[in-house]
Write a protein that holds these residues in place. Structure first.
Motif, PDB file in Angstrom:
ATOM      1  N   LYS A   1       0.829  -1.197   0.000  1.00 30.22           N
ATOM      2  CA  LYS A   1       0.000   0.000   0.000  1.00 30.22           C
ATOM      3  C   LYS A   1       0.871   1.259   0.000  1.00 30.22           C
ATOM      4  O   LYS A   1       0.604   2.218  -0.736  1.00 30.22           O
ATOM      5  CB  LYS A   1      -0.928  -0.010   1.208  1.00 30.22           C
ATOM      6  CG  LYS A   1      -1.883   1.170   1.267  1.00 30.22           C
ATOM      7  CD  LYS A   1      -2.805   1.070   2.480  1.00 30.22           C
ATOM      8  CE  LYS A   1      -3.752   2.266   2.551  1.00 30.22           C
ATOM      9  NZ  LYS A   1      -4.650   2.178   3.749  1.00 30.22           N
ATOM     10  N   GLN A   2       1.930   1.252   0.818  1.00 26.98           N
ATOM     11  CA  GLN A   2       2.835   2.395   0.884  1.00 26.98           C
ATOM     12  C   GLN A   2       3.592   2.573  -0.428  1.00 26.98           C
ATOM     13  O   GLN A   2       3.812   3.704  -0.883  1.00 26.98           O
ATOM     14  CB  GLN A   2       3.823   2.202   2.043  1.00 26.98           C
ATOM     15  CG  GLN A   2       3.185   2.284   3.422  1.00 26.98           C
ATOM     16  CD  GLN A   2       4.136   1.864   4.522  1.00 26.98           C
ATOM     17  OE1 GLN A   2       4.937   0.926   4.340  1.00 26.98           O
ATOM     18  NE2 GLN A   2       4.064   2.529   5.669  1.00 26.98           N
ATOM     19  N   LYS A   3       3.992   1.471  -1.030  1.00 24.86           N
ATOM     20  CA  LYS A   3       4.695   1.544  -2.309  1.00 24.86           C
ATOM     21  C   LYS A   3       3.821   2.175  -3.384  1.00 24.86           C
ATOM     22  O   LYS A   3       4.273   3.037  -4.147  1.00 24.86           O
ATOM     23  CB  LYS A   3       5.127   0.146  -2.756  1.00 24.86           C
ATOM     24  CG  LYS A   3       6.262  -0.462  -1.956  1.00 24.86           C
ATOM     25  CD  LYS A   3       6.582  -1.853  -2.488  1.00 24.86           C
ATOM     26  CE  LYS A   3       7.681  -2.521  -1.680  1.00 24.86           C
ATOM     27  NZ  LYS A   3       7.958  -3.894  -2.151  1.00 24.86           N
ATOM     28  N   ALA A   4       2.584   1.741  -3.437  1.00 24.48           N
ATOM     29  CA  ALA A   4       1.666   2.265  -4.457  1.00 24.48           C
ATOM     30  C   ALA A   4       1.430   3.756  -4.258  1.00 24.48           C
ATOM     31  O   ALA A   4       1.410   4.535  -5.224  1.00 24.48           O
ATOM     32  CB  ALA A   4       0.339   1.500  -4.401  1.00 24.48           C
ATOM     33  N   ALA A   5       1.265   4.164  -2.995  1.00 25.10           N
ATOM     34  CA  ALA A   5       1.017   5.579  -2.696  1.00 25.10           C
ATOM     35  C   ALA A   5       2.237   6.430  -3.045  1.00 25.10           C
ATOM     36  O   ALA A   5       2.109   7.525  -3.606  1.00 25.10           O
ATOM     37  CB  ALA A   5       0.649   5.739  -1.224  1.00 25.10           C
ATOM     38  N   LEU A   6       3.415   5.920  -2.730  1.00 21.82           N
ATOM     39  CA  LEU A   6       4.646   6.666  -3.015  1.00 21.82           C
ATOM     40  C   LEU A   6       4.880   6.772  -4.515  1.00 21.82           C
ATOM     41  O   LEU A   6       5.244   7.852  -5.025  1.00 21.82           O
ATOM     42  CB  LEU A   6       5.849   5.994  -2.344  1.00 21.82           C
ATOM     43  CG  LEU A   6       7.211   6.623  -2.634  1.00 21.82           C
ATOM     44  CD1 LEU A   6       7.251   8.069  -2.149  1.00 21.82           C
ATOM     45  CD2 LEU A   6       8.334   5.808  -1.991  1.00 21.82           C
TER      46      LEU A   6
ATOM     47  N   LYS B   1       2.389  17.783   3.386  1.00 26.44           N
ATOM     48  CA  LYS B   1       1.548  17.620   4.575  1.00 26.44           C
ATOM     49  C   LYS B   1       1.940  16.356   5.349  1.00 26.44           C
ATOM     50  O   LYS B   1       2.644  15.487   4.844  1.00 26.44           O
ATOM     51  CB  LYS B   1       0.087  17.571   4.163  1.00 26.44           C
ATOM     52  CG  LYS B   1      -0.397  18.869   3.505  1.00 26.44           C
ATOM     53  CD  LYS B   1      -1.870  18.783   3.121  1.00 26.44           C
ATOM     54  CE  LYS B   1      -2.332  20.086   2.487  1.00 26.44           C
ATOM     55  NZ  LYS B   1      -3.770  20.041   2.100  1.00 26.44           N
ATOM     56  N   ASP B   2       1.399  16.255   6.576  1.00 25.28           N
ATOM     57  CA  ASP B   2       1.754  15.149   7.467  1.00 25.28           C
ATOM     58  C   ASP B   2       1.542  13.782   6.821  1.00 25.28           C
ATOM     59  O   ASP B   2       2.354  12.873   6.991  1.00 25.28           O
ATOM     60  CB  ASP B   2       0.939  15.219   8.757  1.00 25.28           C
ATOM     61  CG  ASP B   2       1.357  16.391   9.635  1.00 25.28           C
ATOM     62  OD1 ASP B   2       2.365  17.048   9.292  1.00 25.28           O
ATOM     63  OD2 ASP B   2       0.689  16.646  10.648  1.00 25.28           O
ATOM     64  N   LYS B   3       0.446  13.615   6.103  1.00 26.47           N
ATOM     65  CA  LYS B   3       0.085  12.306   5.550  1.00 26.47           C
ATOM     66  C   LYS B   3       0.652  12.072   4.152  1.00 26.47           C
ATOM     67  O   LYS B   3       0.365  11.041   3.533  1.00 26.47           O
ATOM     68  CB  LYS B   3      -1.438  12.168   5.501  1.00 26.47           C
ATOM     69  CG  LYS B   3      -2.118  12.267   6.864  1.00 26.47           C
ATOM     70  CD  LYS B   3      -1.640  11.157   7.801  1.00 26.47           C
ATOM     71  CE  LYS B   3      -2.382  11.239   9.144  1.00 26.47           C
ATOM     72  NZ  LYS B   3      -1.927  10.158  10.069  1.00 26.47           N
ATOM     73  N   SER B   4       1.477  12.979   3.669  1.00 26.15           N
ATOM     74  CA  SER B   4       2.050  12.823   2.334  1.00 26.15           C
ATOM     75  C   SER B   4       2.868  11.540   2.263  1.00 26.15           C
ATOM     76  O   SER B   4       3.728  11.281   3.114  1.00 26.15           O
ATOM     77  CB  SER B   4       2.954  14.014   2.014  1.00 26.15           C
ATOM     78  OG  SER B   4       3.805  13.729   0.929  1.00 26.15           O
ATOM     79  N   PRO B   5       2.626  10.699   1.240  1.00 27.76           N
ATOM     80  CA  PRO B   5       3.409   9.473   1.087  1.00 27.76           C
ATOM     81  C   PRO B   5       4.909   9.758   0.926  1.00 27.76           C
ATOM     82  O   PRO B   5       5.742   8.962   1.393  1.00 27.76           O
ATOM     83  CB  PRO B   5       2.835   8.844  -0.186  1.00 27.76           C
ATOM     84  CG  PRO B   5       1.456   9.395  -0.298  1.00 27.76           C
ATOM     85  CD  PRO B   5       1.553  10.793   0.233  1.00 27.76           C
ATOM     86  N   VAL B   6       5.223  10.884   0.290  1.00 29.36           N
ATOM     87  CA  VAL B   6       6.636  11.250   0.126  1.00 29.36           C
ATOM     88  C   VAL B   6       7.261  11.535   1.490  1.00 29.36           C
ATOM     89  O   VAL B   6       8.357  11.072   1.797  1.00 29.36           O
ATOM     90  CB  VAL B   6       6.762  12.473  -0.805  1.00 29.36           C
ATOM     91  CG1 VAL B   6       8.204  12.995  -0.822  1.00 29.36           C
ATOM     92  CG2 VAL B   6       6.318  12.115  -2.212  1.00 29.36           C
ATOM     93  N   ARG B   7       6.553  12.319   2.283  1.00 25.10           N
ATOM     94  CA  ARG B   7       7.049  12.647   3.625  1.00 25.10           C
ATOM     95  C   ARG B   7       7.179  11.397   4.488  1.00 25.10           C
ATOM     96  O   ARG B   7       8.183  11.213   5.179  1.00 25.10           O
ATOM     97  CB  ARG B   7       6.097  13.654   4.274  1.00 25.10           C
ATOM     98  CG  ARG B   7       6.447  14.035   5.697  1.00 25.10           C
ATOM     99  CD  ARG B   7       5.642  15.256   6.117  1.00 25.10           C
ATOM    100  NE  ARG B   7       5.784  15.561   7.531  1.00 25.10           N
ATOM    101  CZ  ARG B   7       5.367  16.688   8.095  1.00 25.10           C
ATOM    102  NH1 ARG B   7       4.765  17.610   7.352  1.00 25.10           N
ATOM    103  NH2 ARG B   7       5.519  16.908   9.386  1.00 25.10           N
ATOM    104  N   GLN B   8       6.194  10.529   4.447  1.00 22.68           N
ATOM    105  CA  GLN B   8       6.235   9.307   5.253  1.00 22.68           C
ATOM    106  C   GLN B   8       7.383   8.394   4.820  1.00 22.68           C
ATOM    107  O   GLN B   8       8.060   7.794   5.659  1.00 22.68           O
ATOM    108  CB  GLN B   8       4.897   8.562   5.129  1.00 22.68           C
ATOM    109  CG  GLN B   8       3.718   9.309   5.716  1.00 22.68           C
ATOM    110  CD  GLN B   8       3.891   9.620   7.198  1.00 22.68           C
ATOM    111  OE1 GLN B   8       4.281   8.753   7.971  1.00 22.68           O
ATOM    112  NE2 GLN B   8       3.623  10.858   7.582  1.00 22.68           N
ATOM    113  N   ALA B   9       7.626   8.320   3.516  1.00 17.97           N
ATOM    114  CA  ALA B   9       8.726   7.488   3.022  1.00 17.97           C
ATOM    115  C   ALA B   9      10.073   8.062   3.446  1.00 17.97           C
ATOM    116  O   ALA B   9      10.995   7.318   3.820  1.00 17.97           O
ATOM    117  CB  ALA B   9       8.651   7.374   1.502  1.00 17.97           C
TER     118      ALA B   9
END
Length: 474
Positions: free
Chosen positions: A350-355, A378-386
């Motif tokens: 799921k994270q891979k697809a979002a990124l 933003k906080d929930k941005s997949p880029v930021r989380q990665a």
């Protein structure tokens, strides 16, 4: 490990000086030193003529002469220091070569002492062999360097000389014995017990304040107003000084007194910000630690500096309960560029697809491109989380030979701190963006757990907070 065993390792470097080193690239036109000393005429790119070289050797021998007092030897050293100050680099290299090849320990006696130590069959034989090794290691080179430390400015002369040695290309290995012996001497001469901790304030001499501006290595001091802000009532700055170099801080630390953990460098460097009410401060943030002398590389006193500063702060401010850093992550971008592809594959599907959707690709190059403006994410941005996932992995998991990869992490974790918190868009300066995409980290010094954290690190386990541990799992 005993002193003898330590010295056996050192002699691998020191004996090279006795045996003579191979010429580095660019030095092939020079004859071996022994031939130059016996010659009549200069040849090729040789800096000093044979006659000048012999005269320089005689001057060095006078400095090292055991029959002379330290005062008299120091007087000869002073004259050589004045010559050295005007000498171009090629002539200085001749100076270093003479020290390396003409003043080292007796190679045969040293080899015999090492062999005796290796073959010792009992504690008594080992003790006798260790004493013999100690005597064999004593050389006129040690006395020579000690004599240079005698005159006014002599200690600074030696520190600056080693700094220049360390700046040479790696190909030039012929001076490694001199470098090793200087480091060995500095470890004794700059022992923490001999250093003085001093607070630096706006009332300190202008010449000393100028050195703070010159040597600040983490966050450049842009102006006198910037410096004054860093020395305000809610700040503290401390440095270690050596009695033979009283006007130069060897290392200094800048501290902000706050009521919470700092998450961004901008407020701390904001010259217009109002000073914090120090009566309410419960947290000391170490936001810059700068070593000032390249020539003291390998001589560690940062750990002791932090300990002394903590003790000093708690005496002045008993309310302080938390001690932490706000630190850069200088190696993060470089590591991510090389290892990011593999690390990103550890994200779930799921994270891979979002990124991949957000960054345009599932690799380090696309991730780094998407991080050009971290403050906009933003906080929930997949880029930021990665990016946080990768940064947590870098600081909390990645090691080389059991040590953290990042240089700043090695320093603080080696002193007993733990990786506490990652801070997004904490340093948006060009340097911060280039090093770590704006990320900074807090290392927490929990005074009751320093030894425990060091023990974990010795086992190859990086001590981290529950927040960092959670980020590591993605």
């Amino acid at each position: 490990m005993s002193w003898a065993a330590d010295w056996i390792e050192q002699t691998k470097l020191w004996v090279r000086g006795v045996e003579g080193g191979k010429a580095g690239k660019g030095e092939s036109e020079q004859r071996p030193l022994a031939q130059r000393l016996e010659a009549t005429l200069r040849r090729g790119q040789e800096a000093l003529s044979p006659r000048e070289l012999r005269r320089l050797l005689e001057d060095l021998q006078q400095v090292a002469d055991a029959a002379l007092s330290d005062v008299e030897g120091g007087r000869h050293a002073q004259a050589l220091m004045e010559w050295y100050a005007k000498a171009p680099l090629p002539e200085r290299k001749d100076f270093w070569t003479l020290i390396v090849e003409q003043f080292g320990p007796d190679a045969q006696a040293l080899q015999a002492a090492r062999q005796q130590y290796d073959q010792a069959g009992s504690d008594a034989e080992r003790s006798e062999a260790e004493m013999r090794l100690r005597r064999a290691l004593l050389s006129s080179r040690t006395r020579l360097l000690q004599r240079f430390a005698q005159p006014q400015g002599g200690m600074r002369f030696l520190v600056d000389m080693r700094a220049q040695l360390l700046s040479l290309p790696r190909a030039e290995q012929r001076y490694v014995a001199l470098d090793a012996e200087l480091e060995h001497l500095f470890s004794s001469w700059f022992d923490v017990a001999l250093l003085e901790l001093r607070r630096l304030s706006w009332d300190s001499p202008a010449s000393l304040l100028e050195k703070l501006i010159q040597y600040e290595a983490v966050h450049d001091i842009r102006s006198w107003a910037d410096l004054k802000n860093r020395l305000d009532s809610d700040r503290r700055c401390y440095g270690f000084f050596h009695p033979r170099m009283p006007d130069v801080p060897l290392i200094f630390v800048e501290v902000a007194l706050l009521d919470k953990l700092a998450g961004s460098i901008a407020p701390l460097l904001d010259e217009s910000a109002a000073a914090v009410d120090i009566a309410k401060a419960n947290t000391a943030i170490f936001y810059s630690i700068s070593n000032t002398q390249t020539g003291l590389k390998g001589v560690s006193f940062g750990d002791s500096l932090i300990k002394h500063v903590v003790e000093t702060l708690t005496q002045e401010f008993p309310r302080l309960k938390h001690f932490a850093t706000l630190s850069p992550i200088p190696g993060l971008r470089g590591w991510l560029a090389k290892q990011g592809d593999a690390v990103l594959q550890e994200l779930d599907d799921k994270q891979k697809a979002a990124l991949e959707k957000a960054a345009g690709g599932l690799d380090a190059a696309h991730l780094l491109a998407a991080l050009e403006d971290p403050a906009s994410l933003k906080d929930k941005s997949p880029v930021r989380q990665a990016a946080l996932f990768c940064a947590a992995r870098y600081l909390g998991r990645e090691t080389a030979k059991g040590r953290p990869l990042d240089a700043v992490a090695r320093f603080h974790l080696g002193n007993g701190a733990r990786v506490e918190r990652l801070n997004w868009a904490a340093d948006l300066s060009s340097k911060g963006l280039k090093q770590s995409m704006g990320l900074m980290v807090n290392y927490l010094y929990d005074l009751k757990r320093l030894d425990r954290h060091r023990s974990l690190l010795a086992q190859g386990k990086i001590p981290v907070s529950s927040e960092i541990e959670s980020l590591c799992k993605g």
